[in-house]
Design a protein around this motif. Structure first.
Motif, short mmCIF file in Angstrom:
data_model
loop_
_atom_site.label_atom_id
_atom_site.label_comp_id
_atom_site.label_asym_id
_atom_site.label_seq_id
_atom_site.Cartn_x
_atom_site.Cartn_y
_atom_site.Cartn_z
N UNK A 48 36.80 25.31 0.04
CA UNK A 48 36.97 26.73 -0.28
C UNK A 48 38.43 27.15 -0.10
N UNK A 49 39.01 26.74 1.00
CA UNK A 49 40.40 27.09 1.31
C UNK A 49 41.34 26.47 0.29
N UNK A 54 45.07 27.28 -4.66
CA UNK A 54 45.57 26.89 -5.98
C UNK A 54 45.89 28.11 -6.84
N UNK A 55 45.38 29.27 -6.45
CA UNK A 55 45.62 30.49 -7.21
C UNK A 55 47.08 30.91 -7.11
N UNK A 64 39.90 35.98 -3.96
CA UNK A 64 39.06 34.91 -4.51
C UNK A 64 38.27 34.22 -3.41
N UNK A 65 38.89 33.96 -2.27
CA UNK A 65 38.21 33.29 -1.16
C UNK A 65 37.09 34.16 -0.61
#
Length: 97
Positions: A48-49, A54-55, A64-65
């Motif tokens: 998840x991290x 990558x964003x 997003x997270x």
């Protein structure tokens, strides 16, 4: 949660047996056509991290997270008021303690 010491959660954050954190929102938000007053965040994984990083943009990555952990689209989370987003950020921080 690396040790048995319970973190000092504020009254609006509750930990579940599965290590998820449920955040009570002060104003609520409309998600998927329903007004919700709390959001449950599952415990993040390393993946998840990495995916959120990558964003690139730190603010977009954090949105997003949090959206991913709450299992909602980031666009739906954008309607949350800042007071409640700060609560979600605070809950996210407890996962890193």
């Amino acid at each position: 949660m690396s040790d048995n010491k319970a973190p000092g959660y504020p009254a609006y954050i509750k930990e579940g047996a599965d290590c998820s954190l449920t955040v009570e929102l002060s104003r609520g938000v409309d998600i998927a056509g329903a007004h919700v007053t709390s959001i449950k965040l599952r415990e993040p994984s390393l993946d998840d991290q990495l995916v959120s990083q990558k964003i690139g943009n730190n603010a977009e990555a954090e949105v997003a997270l949090i959206a991913n952990l709450a299992e909602v689209a980031p666009e739906e989370l954008r309607g949350v008021k800042m007071r409640d987003f700060i609560r979600l950020q605070e809950a996210l921080g407890f996962f890193y303690d």
